[in-house]
Structures are given as C-alpha cells and as structure tokens.
Design a protein around this motif. Structure first.
Motif, PDB file in Angstrom:
ATOM      1  N   PHE A  86       0.822  -1.201   0.000  1.00 45.83           N
ATOM      2  CA  PHE A  86       0.000   0.000   0.000  1.00 45.83           C
ATOM      3  C   PHE A  86       0.861   1.259   0.000  1.00 45.83           C
ATOM      4  N   LEU A  87       2.082   1.161   0.508  1.00 49.05           N
ATOM      5  CA  LEU A  87       3.016   2.288   0.432  1.00 49.05           C
ATOM      6  C   LEU A  87       3.547   2.454  -0.988  1.00 49.05           C
ATOM      7  N   ALA A  88       3.719   1.328  -1.698  1.00 47.55           N
ATOM      8  CA  ALA A  88       4.263   1.382  -3.056  1.00 47.55           C
ATOM      9  C   ALA A  88       3.216   1.756  -4.095  1.00 47.55           C
ATOM     10  N   ARG A  89       1.960   1.572  -3.776  1.00 41.12           N
ATOM     11  CA  ARG A  89       0.915   1.776  -4.770  1.00 41.12           C
ATOM     12  C   ARG A  89       0.847   3.208  -5.317  1.00 41.12           C
ATOM     13  N   SER A 393      -7.965   6.669  -4.633  1.00 43.26           N
ATOM     14  CA  SER A 393      -8.120   5.268  -4.230  1.00 43.26           C
ATOM     15  C   SER A 393      -6.860   4.751  -3.542  1.00 43.26           C
ATOM     16  N   ASP A 394      -5.696   5.100  -4.092  1.00 46.05           N
ATOM     17  CA  ASP A 394      -4.427   4.685  -3.473  1.00 46.05           C
ATOM     18  C   ASP A 394      -4.331   5.169  -2.039  1.00 46.05           C
ATOM     19  N   LEU A 395      -4.618   6.442  -1.833  1.00 51.78           N
ATOM     20  CA  LEU A 395      -4.482   7.027  -0.496  1.00 51.78           C
ATOM     21  C   LEU A 395      -5.535   6.489   0.464  1.00 51.78           C
ATOM     22  N   ALA A 396      -6.741   6.225  -0.044  1.00 51.10           N
ATOM     23  CA  ALA A 396      -7.785   5.675   0.807  1.00 51.10           C
ATOM     24  C   ALA A 396      -7.402   4.293   1.317  1.00 51.10           C
ATOM     25  N   TRP A 397      -6.860   3.461   0.429  1.00 54.76           N
ATOM     26  CA  TRP A 397      -6.414   2.129   0.852  1.00 54.76           C
ATOM     27  C   TRP A 397      -5.227   2.238   1.815  1.00 54.76           C
ATOM     28  N   LEU A 398      -4.346   3.190   1.565  1.00 56.47           N
ATOM     29  CA  LEU A 398      -3.184   3.364   2.433  1.00 56.47           C
ATOM     30  C   LEU A 398      -3.606   3.758   3.844  1.00 56.47           C
ATOM     31  N   VAL A 399      -4.491   4.744   3.938  1.00 53.66           N
ATOM     32  CA  VAL A 399      -4.910   5.247   5.251  1.00 53.66           C
ATOM     33  C   VAL A 399      -5.844   4.262   5.950  1.00 53.66           C
TER      34      VAL A 399
END
Length: 456
Positions: A86-89, A393-399
């Motif tokens: 999720f950090l790499a996404r 979407s990337d940030l939502a999954w990350l957080v």
C-alpha cells in the motif's frame, strides 16, 4: 475531435495501436461486457492480494519469521510486510501515469499486470529462512513492493467508463459492479488454501503446498489482461478517451486543481476500508493464534461470509439509486460504528460467535464497500477524473486498510481485543465527517459539472 495519438504525444506509440484496434473492432462493447471485464479485472487484483494476505497468516510466520520470539510477533512481522504494497501503490500510480501518457494504456496494463502476476508468482519460488536466512525476509518485502507498485499501474479507468455508460438513475447499481470482484477473489483464495491445508500434512503444506495459489494468481492475471485489453480496444473506450473523459494527466497538475478533493475523497471510504481487512485477514490470524475453531473450518466460514458480502454489495447499488450515494455511505458508516461495539465480543467468543462476526461483518462491509469506488470518481471533473480517482483510491487504501491487520493485532494483543472496536469506530467517524463537509453535495451526481453549468 482530438485523436488518441494527439493525447499520447507525437510519434508512434501503443496509443496508435489501440486506435487501430478500435477500427478493427468496429463493433461496440455493451455495458454488460464492460461490467464483466471490470469484475474480472478487480477479481484478479484482489485474488493476488488475498493470496498474499492469507499467506501472511498461514505460511510466512513459520516459513519466513521462525526467529521471532513468539507466534504473535511473527504474525505482526508478516503484517508489516503486508503493508508495504500500500506504500508502493501511489508510487506505481505516479510512474504508470507517465507510461500511460507516453506509450498508451495497453502498454501500461500489460507491464503492470505482468509485474503484478510475476511478483506474486515469484513468491512461490522463495526458499524459507532456514535456507537463506534474512534474505528470505528481504525477498518477500521486495516482491510485496512489486505487487503494490504494479497495482498502481493496473488502474484502467474501466470503473469510470462503466459509470459513463450507466443510465443516470442507475449509477449506484453500476458503481457497485466492480466491487463484486473483491469478495469473489477472497473466496477463491480461501478455497485454494483450504484445499491444500486439508489434504496435506503441515510439513508438506509448508514445504510446497502453499506455493500453488501463488502460481494460480499469475494465470488469472493473464486472463484479466486479455479481458481488459479487449475493452481498451472498444469503440466506447476510444470515444471516452478522445473526449478527455479518461485522459491521464500529470499527478502534480491534477493536485494543483483537486488537492482538497483527493484528501477528502481518501477519507470518505475510510469506514469500509478499515472494516475490509478486519473481516478478511485479521480474524483468521486471531483464530490461528487464540483458537476457537480449526483454520480449515474458519476458511469456509469466510467463504460463506464473502457470499453474504456479495449480496450486501448488490443491495448497496439498489439502495444508492433510491436514496443517493452520499446517504448510502453515511448509513454504511453508522452501521459499522454500531457493529464496532459488539465485534470484539463476537470474535473473542466461541465458534458460533466467530461465525456471526464473519457473516454479519461481511454483510455490513458489502453495504458500505459497494459504493466506495464511485465516491472517489464523482469528485473530479472530466479532465482530471481518471488520474484523480486513481490517486484518491491509493491514499484511501493506504490510510484505511494498509495497517489494519497489523494495528488490530497489535492493539488486541497488547491491550485487549476490545480495542479493535475503537479502530472501527474511528474509521466510521472519519467517513461521517468527510461526508458532512459542505463541498460534498451528492456523490454520483457530479457536482463539478453542475457548477460549470450554472456558471454559464
């Protein structure tokens, strides 16, 4: 009307090939075909991630982290590796958007999906800690980063295309279709692991049996690639792209116009994303560490839960079309908040209580998760929708989801399982606050266009 080549830049690129493919197709891809392609695409992505997630519980603590002082620490180490994707996404999104602009979506998808499948399949060849020592940890981390980086490039705009082809009174229904791929991918991964655990000794499973689900992931990615490339070559996709509905824009250019929308959009689905791994990956880890029922039986309970989750996702589309997506998301967050008070007691009970946690939890997740993707895309105008929805979407999954298994297991092990209820309710509060902000008018009804129209 500008051509695809003009959008991609000068010189022969894969965008020219995509334009030729549309001429060859000459036929139209129906919304039903687009929906099938979207479901297959999401299924392949989630299958890859769930195969890894289940491996973090059933395989890696013993194979990669046998040096840990106790099984709980080994599981938490696995979950720390789990979070790396999720950090790499977002980094993958940044790089692959550049590839998309210069070489076309076909090239981007081909590279991304082969990297995603290749990273997953490579894990199947990994030796354990007993063979190569700490290099096993390094390789697992590298391949997990590869999965996340590739997933950032797997964003294809198909969900936006499906929304653009949807009737105005059925946008909630069409928004939920891509989400069905998640529980299907989870169910398939769970069934595969159940089969090998049930039919092999523990020694054989840890030696070679666990590797087969990772091989299957690569095959599914190849099928998904062809399904998605067929849609990329469709007339609808070309028209949408040329109309700049699905044009990849530079990340920083998009942020200069929509930075606040990205931040707010990342918090809108936080309730469902926080819930996501707390009914999929975390419960299996808790049962494995603390008992209650055998892992083989619990995997089947989770398969049943995934089926209930599909029903919840379908219902979310019907409800959203009647009351609006914003109201649907608020109701979902409220139900998650209510569920958070009973969730710890159910999971820490016997087999019946644990089964109830999974089945009820998946049903609630489906009602909320079903409209999560549509909420992100609706905040952006046409020019920035494709890039903005991807990064949001990337940030939502990350957080919301990246650290959920790690944090939940850490809190439950250190302070008591009741604290996972606090984790869930915090996500619900964030969602409700984000949805209550004045700028959010009604997700799914494209407030940016309405504002421009009134300005004229």
């Amino acid at each position: 009307m500008s051509t695809v080549a003009n959008l991609a830049g000068a010189g022969p690129t894969s965008s020219d090939l995509e334009r030729d493919a549309r001429r060859i197709n000459d036929g139209k891809i129906s919304p039903g075909s687009i929906a099938i392609g979207v479901v297959i695409a999401r299924l392949s992505e989630f299958f890859d991630f769930f195969v890894f997630g289940l491996g973090c519980v059933l395989v890696f603590p013993k194979l990669i982290f046998p040096f840990a002082p106790d099984p709980t620490i080994a599981m938490m180490m696995s979950f720390a590796i789990f979070s790396l994707a999720f950090l790499a996404r977002p980094v993958g999104t940044f790089v692959f958007m550049w590839i998309d602009r210069h070489y076309g979506r076909g090239t981007k998808l081909t590279i991304a999906l082969f990297l995603l499948g290749g990273s997953t399949a490579s894990i199947a060849f990994m030796p354990g800690f007993d063979t190569i020592g700490y290099w096993a940890v390094a390789l697992l981390a590298l391949f997990r980063l590869g999965q996340g980086f590739a997933l950032g490039g797997a964003w294809d705009g198909l969900s936006s295309l499906l929304n653009l082809n949807a009737p105005k009174n059925r946008r909630g229904w069409y928004a939920m279709l891509p989400q069905i791929g998640a529980p299907i991918g989870f169910a398939l991964a769970s069934i595969l692991f159940w089969y090998f655990i049930s039919n092999l000794s523990e020694a054989d499973f840890l030696s070679w049996g666990w590797r087969y689900p990772f091989f299957v992931a690569f095959a599914i990615n190849v099928v998904a690639l062809f399904a998605r490339l067929r849609i990329v070559g469709s007339t609808e996709f070309g028209v949408a792209l040329e109309a700049k509905e699905l044009e990849p824009r530079p990340i920083f250019e998009m942020l200069s116009k929509h930075a606040s929308d990205v931040v707010i959009g990342a918090f809108v689905p936080l309730a469902s994303f926080a819930m996501f791994h707390l009914v999929t990956i975390f419960p299996l880890s808790w049962v494995t560490l603390h008992g209650g029922q055998p892992a083989t039986r619990f995997l089947w309970v989770q398969v049943v839960g995934a089926a209930v989750g599909i029903v919840g996702i379908v219902l979310s589309g019907l409800i959203a079309d009647r009351i609006g997506r914003r109201s649907q998301l608020m109701i979902g967050a409220l139900i998650i908040a209510i569920f958070s008070f009973s969730a710890p007691y159910l999971l820490d009970g016997g087999s019946m209580e644990q089964d109830a946690f999974i089945i009820i939890g998946f049903g609630i997740l489906g009602l909320s998760f079903g409209q999560a993707s549509g909420a992100a895309a609706a905040r952006f105008d046409q020019r920035y929708r494709y890039t903005g929805a991807a990064l949001t979407s990337d940030l939502a999954w990350l957080v919301g989801a990246a650290f959920a298994p790690l944090v939940a297991l850490g809190l439950a092990s250190s302070f008591g399982i009741i604290f996972i209820g606090g984790y869930l309710i915090s996500g619900a509060i964030c969602t409700l606050v984000a949805l209550s902000l004045p700028r959010i008018l009604d997700y799914g009804h494209e407030p940016v266009r309405r504002k421009r129209k009134s300005a004229r």
